[in-house]
Design a protein around this motif. Structure first.
Motif, PDB file in Angstrom:
ATOM      1  N   GLU A  70     -10.755   3.378  12.901  1.00 50.50           N
ATOM      2  CA  GLU A  70     -11.659   3.873  12.353  1.00 50.50           C
ATOM      3  C   GLU A  70     -12.458   5.098  11.377  1.00 50.50           C
ATOM      4  O   GLU A  70     -12.767   4.701  10.517  1.00 50.50           O
ATOM      5  CB  GLU A  70     -12.308   4.481  13.960  1.00 50.50           C
ATOM      6  N   TYR A  71     -10.821   5.552  11.927  1.00 45.77           N
ATOM      7  CA  TYR A  71     -10.781   6.934  10.447  1.00 45.77           C
ATOM      8  C   TYR A  71      -9.905   6.614   9.139  1.00 45.77           C
ATOM      9  O   TYR A  71      -9.767   7.561   8.372  1.00 45.77           O
ATOM     10  CB  TYR A  71     -10.552   8.164  11.409  1.00 45.77           C
ATOM     11  N   ALA A  72      -9.542   5.690   9.416  1.00 48.48           N
ATOM     12  CA  ALA A  72      -8.716   5.627   7.957  1.00 48.48           C
ATOM     13  C   ALA A  72      -7.197   6.051   8.460  1.00 48.48           C
ATOM     14  O   ALA A  72      -7.297   6.589   6.938  1.00 48.48           O
ATOM     15  CB  ALA A  72      -9.401   4.986   6.961  1.00 48.48           C
ATOM     16  N   VAL A  73      -6.711   6.410   9.192  1.00 46.75           N
ATOM     17  CA  VAL A  73      -5.462   7.640   9.074  1.00 46.75           C
ATOM     18  C   VAL A  73      -4.328   6.967  10.286  1.00 46.75           C
ATOM     19  O   VAL A  73      -4.222   5.888  10.342  1.00 46.75           O
ATOM     20  CB  VAL A  73      -5.742   9.160   9.561  1.00 46.75           C
ATOM     21  N   SER A  74      -2.762   7.674   9.050  1.00 42.18           N
ATOM     22  CA  SER A  74      -1.831   6.468   9.678  1.00 42.18           C
ATOM     23  C   SER A  74      -1.858   7.093  11.353  1.00 42.18           C
ATOM     24  O   SER A  74      -2.334   7.542  11.692  1.00 42.18           O
ATOM     25  CB  SER A  74      -0.709   6.900   8.866  1.00 42.18           C
TER      26      SER A  74
END
Length: 280
Positions: free
Chosen positions: A125-129
């Motif tokens: 959802e946050y588009a983080v790794s």
């Protein structure tokens, strides 16, 4: 009609592009809850152009002797880290505080773990790794080190930075830099090392500093009268013996966080270099 149709298609095209741009724009979410208690919250800073493969996660943990303080204390850390590491997603967390016999150890440790699990669950959802690193100050550094070393699920830490953090609580209790330290430790644990040695051991990052734990940067002042600099030295020695990449920096004449601007500037320059090396 044909002109109207073309206009509608053009509008839909640009609207779609705008949505894609907005989805990938820098975003800030304040007071995001990861638990039911008011203290179980975080501020989220997401960079532009982020992705689930390319955007590293940095979790900040405030100090205050486990009894006071809030994530707002580290807002200045957030600002300087955003400038130095603009591609990082930053999560500045709060946790329950020990007071009046409530929320004693390991409540704070459990809260940090819960926050990590929450962030991990939101990474799409946050588009983080899934590349997580931790920075903490004082009691927050203790919690950062403990999380980084003790837990490998749901994610294993890639790096951890300690600003003048406690590392071995038995030593801290038995060899305090001032007589108030043992009283503080007893109040937040509800015990002494002799009455509950297991709690002190399990709450000490030093216990879990073995081969394979996250590379560690330790920053301390030589005149720290709250957390003795020997706490960082002790951990650095054990990490070195275990072949864990570890750096220890002691600032001559500096106390417990009351550092001047030049000292903090140097510290954050070292933090940026360290994270780019071990947590790119």
């Amino acid at each position: 009609m044909r002109i109207l149709f073309v206009c509608l298609l053009t509008m839909l095209f640009f609207a779609s592009c705008k949505k894609k741009e907005d989805a990938n724009a820098a975003k800030t979410f304040l007071n995001v809850k990861y638990g039911t208690d008011a203290k179980q919250a975080m501020d989220v800073y997401l960079p532009a152009g982020r992705s689930t493969t390319g955007t590293p996660v940095l979790i900040l943990i405030h100090g205050g002797g486990w009894t006071e303080g809030s994530r707002n204390d580290l807002n200045v850390f957030v600002d300087t880290l955003k400038r130095r590491l603009p591609n990082y997603a930053i999560f500045n967390i709060s946790y329950r505080l020990a007071a009046n016999g409530q929320n004693l150890f390991p409540a704070q440790e459990n809260d940090v773990k819960a926050a990590v699990e929450f962030i991990f669950s939101k990474r799409n959802e946050y588009a983080v790794s899934d590349r997580f690193a931790f920075i903490g100050a004082s009691a927050g550094a203790h919690l950062a080190l403990l999380q980084a070393y003790k837990y490998s699920t749901p994610v294993k830490a890639k790096a951890v930075v300690s600003f003048f953090g406690p590392t071995e609580l038995v030593q801290m209790y038995n060899n305090p830099p001032n007589p108030l330290v043992p009283l503080l430790l007893a109040s937040v644990t509800g015990a002494t090392p002799s009455s509950n040695p297991v709690l002190y051991q399990q709450s000490s990052p030093y216990t879990f500093a073995i081969a394979g734990v996250a590379p560690t940067l330790l920053l301390h002042g030589s005149n720290d009268l709250i957390v003795a600099p020997s706490q960082s030295t002790l951990l650095h020695t054990k990490l070195t013996a275990a072949n864990v990449p570890s750096q220890s920096v002691v600032y001559n004449g500096a106390g417990h966080g009351d550092w001047d601007a030049a000292t903090y500037a140097d510290a954050f320059a070292k933090v940026a270099v360290f994270l780019k090396q071990y947590h790119p």
